[in-house]
Structure formats: C-alpha cells, structure tokens
Scaffold this active site. Structure first.
Site, mmCIF file in Angstrom:
data_model
loop_
_atom_site.group_PDB
_atom_site.id
_atom_site.type_symbol
_atom_site.label_atom_id
_atom_site.label_comp_id
_atom_site.label_asym_id
_atom_site.label_seq_id
_atom_site.Cartn_x
_atom_site.Cartn_y
_atom_site.Cartn_z
ATOM 1 N N PRO A 15 0.816 -1.221 0.000
ATOM 2 C CG PRO A 15 -0.819 -1.551 1.632
ATOM 3 C CD PRO A 15 0.500 -2.070 1.155
ATOM 4 C CB CYS A 16 3.848 2.309 1.892
ATOM 5 S SG CYS A 16 3.063 2.216 3.511
ATOM 6 C CB SER A 17 5.048 0.392 -3.026
ATOM 7 O OG SER A 17 6.055 -0.109 -2.172
ATOM 8 C CG MET A 50 5.536 6.571 -0.940
ATOM 9 S SD MET A 50 5.379 8.266 -0.304
ATOM 10 C CE MET A 50 3.799 8.146 0.548
#
Length: 157
Positions: free
Chosen positions: A46-48, A51
């Site tokens: 999810p963070c990838s 970003m």
C-alpha cells in the site's frame, strides 16, 4: 489529532535518503504549500502504491508551488533505497525517533507485520503560515487518499 485550521506541529528529522541531511519543517514553510504524506513503511504494497501515485502527481504539486515530503519511521537508508526503487523525485523524511509521528498523533502498531510506533497513513497540507489547510487520516492504513481532493486542497492552500 491535528486537523484543519490548527498550527502544524514543526519538527526536525533526517531526510534525502542515505545522505542523512537534517530536515527542519520550519525551513520549508512560507514558500508555498507543504504536503506531508505520512506512511507506515517503505516497500509495503500500500505504501509503494501511494508513493508512486504521489510521484505521478509530482508535476501537479510543482505547478501549485507545493513541496511534497513522504514521512515514515523507516531509516534514511531504507528510504533512500525506496526512493531509488520507485524513482521518487520528492524528499522522504526519516522519523525514526517518532517525534513527528507523535506530534501529529499518528502512531500505530501493526503487530502482524512486526511494526510498532509507525505512522498511520495520513496527508496534511500546510499553508504559508504553517497552518493545516487540509487533513486526511486513513481509517485503515491500507486506504489511500483521494488524490483529486488532495490536489484541489493544495491549489487552494
């Protein structure tokens, strides 16, 4: 919880990946909107995704004279590798001490992943006076912000 209209908590940390430069939020206020995108952890799906999505809108932020920073409890080395992996053109702030995460009341634990004291996913837009012009905090850290709404808030800040 920090919310719209509040004075944004300022903080110092490390940024620019493995260069270990000092980041001081005060140094970036007054030069156009500042976007702080807090995220739980580099290299998690999810963070990838978030970003990369922010990178895809990098030109839109620049057109609004906004400065974007990703903020997490990851080490500067991890963030440097993360930025290289995804060709991120914006700064990543390493808040390993958790000062910014605590100041913005975003600390959370994800025991299943062995993560403690990490940032919940959240985005804050700060105006030139250091006030919060927009805030979004995830109900679930796997959720991403509405990028159209975020860009509109940046343009209005």
């Amino acid at each position: 919880m920090v919310s719209q209209g509040d004075a944004a908590p300022t903080f110092t940390a490390t940024y620019k990946g493995s260069d270990h430069e000092t980041f001081d939020l005060d140094d970036h206020l007054g030069e156009g909107p500042v976007v702080l995108a807090f995220f739980p952890g580099a290299f998690t799906p999810p963070c990838s995704n978030e970003m990369v999505a922010l990178q895809e809108h990098h030109a839109d932020f620049a057109a609004a004279d906004a400065t974007l920073f990703g903020v997490s409890a990851d080490s500067a080395f991890s963030q440097g590798a993360f930025a290289d992996e995804y060709d991120l053109e914006f700064g990543l702030v390493s808040d390993m001490a958790g000062d910014a995460i605590e100041a913005y009341d975003l600390s959370m634990d994800i025991p299943d992943l062995g993560l403690y004291g990490v940032a919940n996913r959240a985005v804050f837009v700060l105006d030139d006076d250091g006030r919060v012009a927009y805030d979004w905090v995830a109900d679930d850290p796997t959720n991403e912000p509405d990028y159209g709404e975020l860009l509109a808030a940046v343009e209005d800040a």
